[in-house]
Design a protein around this motif. Sequence first.
Motif, PDB file in Angstrom:
ATOM      1  N   GLY A  10      24.362  15.877 101.437  1.00 45.56           N
ATOM      2  CA  GLY A  10      24.280  17.309 101.178  1.00 45.56           C
ATOM      3  C   GLY A  10      25.217  17.738 100.057  1.00 45.56           C
ATOM      4  O   GLY A  10      24.846  18.524  99.183  1.00 45.56           O
ATOM      5  N   LEU A  11      26.446  17.208 100.071  1.00 46.33           N
ATOM      6  CA  LEU A  11      27.382  17.532  99.005  1.00 46.33           C
ATOM      7  C   LEU A  11      26.917  16.956  97.669  1.00 46.33           C
ATOM      8  O   LEU A  11      27.121  17.560  96.615  1.00 46.33           O
ATOM      9  CB  LEU A  11      28.767  17.002  99.345  1.00 46.33           C
ATOM     10  CG  LEU A  11      29.575  17.811 100.367  1.00 46.33           C
ATOM     11  CD1 LEU A  11      30.861  17.087 100.714  1.00 46.33           C
ATOM     12  CD2 LEU A  11      29.888  19.202  99.820  1.00 46.33           C
ATOM     13  N   ALA A  12      26.293  15.773  97.716  1.00 48.38           N
ATOM     14  CA  ALA A  12      25.789  15.168  96.487  1.00 48.38           C
ATOM     15  C   ALA A  12      24.708  16.049  95.849  1.00 48.38           C
ATOM     16  O   ALA A  12      24.680  16.245  94.631  1.00 48.38           O
ATOM     17  CB  ALA A  12      25.241  13.781  96.774  1.00 48.38           C
TER      18      ALA A  12
ATOM     19  N   TRP B 121      42.933  23.116  96.320  1.00 50.69           N
ATOM     20  CA  TRP B 121      41.738  22.381  95.884  1.00 50.69           C
ATOM     21  C   TRP B 121      40.488  23.249  96.061  1.00 50.69           C
ATOM     22  O   TRP B 121      39.632  23.308  95.178  1.00 50.69           O
ATOM     23  CB  TRP B 121      41.609  21.098  96.692  1.00 50.69           C
ATOM     24  CG  TRP B 121      40.303  20.403  96.514  1.00 50.69           C
ATOM     25  CD1 TRP B 121      39.944  19.545  95.512  1.00 50.69           C
ATOM     26  CD2 TRP B 121      39.158  20.503  97.367  1.00 50.69           C
ATOM     27  NE1 TRP B 121      38.658  19.111  95.676  1.00 50.69           N
ATOM     28  CE2 TRP B 121      38.146  19.682  96.806  1.00 50.69           C
ATOM     29  CE3 TRP B 121      38.883  21.210  98.547  1.00 50.69           C
ATOM     30  CZ2 TRP B 121      36.887  19.559  97.400  1.00 50.69           C
ATOM     31  CZ3 TRP B 121      37.637  21.071  99.125  1.00 50.69           C
ATOM     32  CH2 TRP B 121      36.654  20.259  98.557  1.00 50.69           C
ATOM     33  N   ALA B 122      40.395  23.942  97.200  1.00 53.21           N
ATOM     34  CA  ALA B 122      39.210  24.748  97.483  1.00 53.21           C
ATOM     35  C   ALA B 122      39.082  25.942  96.543  1.00 53.21           C
ATOM     36  O   ALA B 122      37.977  26.450  96.328  1.00 53.21           O
ATOM     37  CB  ALA B 122      39.252  25.238  98.936  1.00 53.21           C
ATOM     38  N   LEU B 123      40.202  26.384  95.943  1.00 56.20           N
ATOM     39  CA  LEU B 123      40.179  27.545  95.050  1.00 56.20           C
ATOM     40  C   LEU B 123      39.902  27.172  93.590  1.00 56.20           C
ATOM     41  O   LEU B 123      39.825  28.065  92.734  1.00 56.20           O
ATOM     42  CB  LEU B 123      41.512  28.295  95.127  1.00 56.20           C
ATOM     43  CG  LEU B 123      41.780  29.059  96.438  1.00 56.20           C
ATOM     44  CD1 LEU B 123      43.194  29.591  96.448  1.00 56.20           C
ATOM     45  CD2 LEU B 123      40.772  30.193  96.619  1.00 56.20           C
TER      46      LEU B 123
ATOM     47  N   PHE C 289      33.258  19.386  89.504  1.00 55.70           N
ATOM     48  CA  PHE C 289      34.234  18.313  89.678  1.00 55.70           C
ATOM     49  C   PHE C 289      34.805  18.263  91.092  1.00 55.70           C
ATOM     50  O   PHE C 289      35.005  17.183  91.658  1.00 55.70           O
ATOM     51  CB  PHE C 289      35.356  18.474  88.646  1.00 55.70           C
ATOM     52  CG  PHE C 289      34.860  18.451  87.230  1.00 55.70           C
ATOM     53  CD1 PHE C 289      34.506  17.252  86.633  1.00 55.70           C
ATOM     54  CD2 PHE C 289      34.706  19.629  86.512  1.00 55.70           C
ATOM     55  CE1 PHE C 289      34.027  17.225  85.333  1.00 55.70           C
ATOM     56  CE2 PHE C 289      34.228  19.611  85.216  1.00 55.70           C
ATOM     57  CZ  PHE C 289      33.882  18.401  84.619  1.00 55.70           C
ATOM     58  N   VAL C 290      35.057  19.430  91.699  1.00 59.62           N
ATOM     59  CA  VAL C 290      35.576  19.404  93.073  1.00 59.62           C
ATOM     60  C   VAL C 290      34.507  18.905  94.040  1.00 59.62           C
ATOM     61  O   VAL C 290      34.814  18.172  94.995  1.00 59.62           O
ATOM     62  CB  VAL C 290      36.096  20.794  93.505  1.00 59.62           C
ATOM     63  CG1 VAL C 290      37.302  21.186  92.694  1.00 59.62           C
ATOM     64  CG2 VAL C 290      35.028  21.854  93.402  1.00 59.62           C
ATOM     65  N   LEU C 291      33.251  19.273  93.805  1.00 62.14           N
ATOM     66  CA  LEU C 291      32.184  18.767  94.667  1.00 62.14           C
ATOM     67  C   LEU C 291      31.986  17.271  94.458  1.00 62.14           C
ATOM     68  O   LEU C 291      31.745  16.525  95.416  1.00 62.14           O
ATOM     69  CB  LEU C 291      30.876  19.520  94.381  1.00 62.14           C
ATOM     70  CG  LEU C 291      30.836  20.988  94.809  1.00 62.14           C
ATOM     71  CD1 LEU C 291      29.478  21.595  94.482  1.00 62.14           C
ATOM     72  CD2 LEU C 291      31.130  21.136  96.292  1.00 62.14           C
ATOM     73  N   GLY C 292      32.092  16.824  93.213  1.00 58.53           N
ATOM     74  CA  GLY C 292      31.965  15.390  92.948  1.00 58.53           C
ATOM     75  C   GLY C 292      33.049  14.597  93.644  1.00 58.53           C
ATOM     76  O   GLY C 292      32.792  13.512  94.197  1.00 58.53           O
ATOM     77  N   TRP C 293      34.273  15.132  93.641  1.00 59.98           N
ATOM     78  CA  TRP C 293      35.365  14.444  94.339  1.00 59.98           C
ATOM     79  C   TRP C 293      35.125  14.406  95.847  1.00 59.98           C
ATOM     80  O   TRP C 293      35.374  13.395  96.501  1.00 59.98           O
ATOM     81  CB  TRP C 293      36.682  15.147  94.027  1.00 59.98           C
ATOM     82  CG  TRP C 293      37.868  14.452  94.605  1.00 59.98           C
ATOM     83  CD1 TRP C 293      38.558  13.395  94.087  1.00 59.98           C
ATOM     84  CD2 TRP C 293      38.516  14.761  95.844  1.00 59.98           C
ATOM     85  NE1 TRP C 293      39.587  13.030  94.910  1.00 59.98           N
ATOM     86  CE2 TRP C 293      39.594  13.853  95.999  1.00 59.98           C
ATOM     87  CE3 TRP C 293      38.304  15.721  96.835  1.00 59.98           C
ATOM     88  CZ2 TRP C 293      40.439  13.880  97.087  1.00 59.98           C
ATOM     89  CZ3 TRP C 293      39.149  15.738  97.926  1.00 59.98           C
ATOM     90  CH2 TRP C 293      40.205  14.827  98.047  1.00 59.98           C
ATOM     91  N   ALA C 294      34.616  15.521  96.391  1.00 61.82           N
ATOM     92  CA  ALA C 294      34.320  15.559  97.823  1.00 61.82           C
ATOM     93  C   ALA C 294      33.217  14.570  98.179  1.00 61.82           C
ATOM     94  O   ALA C 294      33.259  13.921  99.233  1.00 61.82           O
ATOM     95  CB  ALA C 294      33.909  16.971  98.231  1.00 61.82           C
ATOM     96  N   VAL C 295      32.223  14.423  97.321  1.00 70.24           N
ATOM     97  CA  VAL C 295      31.163  13.434  97.557  1.00 70.24           C
ATOM     98  C   VAL C 295      31.759  12.032  97.595  1.00 70.24           C
ATOM     99  O   VAL C 295      31.408  11.204  98.437  1.00 70.24           O
ATOM    100  CB  VAL C 295      30.084  13.530  96.466  1.00 70.24           C
ATOM    101  CG1 VAL C 295      29.110  12.358  96.553  1.00 70.24           C
ATOM    102  CG2 VAL C 295      29.330  14.841  96.581  1.00 70.24           C
TER     103      VAL C 295
ATOM    104  N   ALA D 111      25.103  21.962  90.863  1.00 69.25           N
ATOM    105  CA  ALA D 111      26.213  22.524  90.083  1.00 69.25           C
ATOM    106  C   ALA D 111      26.227  21.959  88.670  1.00 69.25           C
ATOM    107  O   ALA D 111      26.549  22.668  87.705  1.00 69.25           O
ATOM    108  CB  ALA D 111      27.543  22.232  90.792  1.00 69.25           C
ATOM    109  N   LEU D 112      25.882  20.679  88.534  1.00 71.12           N
ATOM    110  CA  LEU D 112      25.816  20.056  87.207  1.00 71.12           C
ATOM    111  C   LEU D 112      24.773  20.752  86.332  1.00 71.12           C
ATOM    112  O   LEU D 112      25.045  21.095  85.166  1.00 71.12           O
ATOM    113  CB  LEU D 112      25.487  18.570  87.348  1.00 71.12           C
ATOM    114  CG  LEU D 112      25.161  17.813  86.050  1.00 71.12           C
ATOM    115  CD1 LEU D 112      26.367  17.842  85.113  1.00 71.12           C
ATOM    116  CD2 LEU D 112      24.743  16.380  86.363  1.00 71.12           C
ATOM    117  N   ILE D 113      23.589  20.974  86.887  1.00 74.75           N
ATOM    118  CA  ILE D 113      22.521  21.623  86.124  1.00 74.75           C
ATOM    119  C   ILE D 113      22.934  23.044  85.729  1.00 74.75           C
ATOM    120  O   ILE D 113      22.768  23.464  84.577  1.00 74.75           O
ATOM    121  CB  ILE D 113      21.220  21.649  86.947  1.00 74.75           C
ATOM    122  CG1 ILE D 113      20.707  20.218  87.181  1.00 74.75           C
ATOM    123  CG2 ILE D 113      20.151  22.480  86.246  1.00 74.75           C
ATOM    124  CD1 ILE D 113      19.503  20.139  88.078  1.00 74.75           C
TER     125      ILE D 113
END
Length: 261
Positions: free
Chosen positions: A46-48, A19-21, A33-39, A54-56
């Motif tokens: 902070g992750l949000a 997942w991290a890779l 997408f991985v950050l969104g899932w972590a949020v 990342a979206l921008i």
Amino acid sequence: MRGSGVPAGKMSPTGSVLWALIPLFTLGLGTLFVLGWAVHRLRSLGLALSAFVALIMTVIALSLVDSPDGSTSSTVATWIIVALIGGGLTATFVTRPRLVDPAHSYRTSKRDPVAEPTWSPRPTQSAPGAVDPAIDDALERRRRRAEARRLLERDPALARELLIGRPDLPRRYDDGGLVDVNHAPVAVLAALPGFTPEMAERVAEARVEHHGFDFVEELEAYADLPQGLADELAERFVFLRIASDPPRPAPSRSGRSFRRR
């Protein structure tokens, strides 16, 4: 219902590495997408914010991807992709430990003959280099906690009947020292390593105000515990809810918000 004190996720160590890779495998385009899932799993402000950045960056990179080679736009797009990959890998590997199910490491240590050594039944006559019996006892309690968590996941009703997490009540089942934060009395909470009577009182007040906790991050935020203390004790915590508990509103505190799943 969240039946355990696992901080947020139930990923295996191998799965969490894959997942991290994802930011690397997707050339940065999967970072969002991985950050969104972590949020979604951790409810982290902070992750949000990182996911929003990342979206921008992803939108900008995609808008420049067809630029002529060697142009300024093409160079900017390349650097944005590099930033998405590097920033994504940093964020995922920092977040990864919070998404791994502790039970995986418990099961691994149980199978590992080095992690669970044998010792002489005559502690007063221990041979030089023999393992301290206290270590063996601690490993056995850890094994029992992992077993109790698995039971709690499979059959919550049986877990309640066995009084898992309630050392203050007479019972026959040994859960290895788990504590049900939503129901254990103040005296039990105060006896936890690193806890003080004042902290235990804050936990008791917060669980009444917020109708109990679902996971460790809520406990740390709502009870105003020292940073890191709840995570250190997460392996000892379970969060049982009963049918009479009222519905849980979506609370917010200090810029952190949580939604009941």
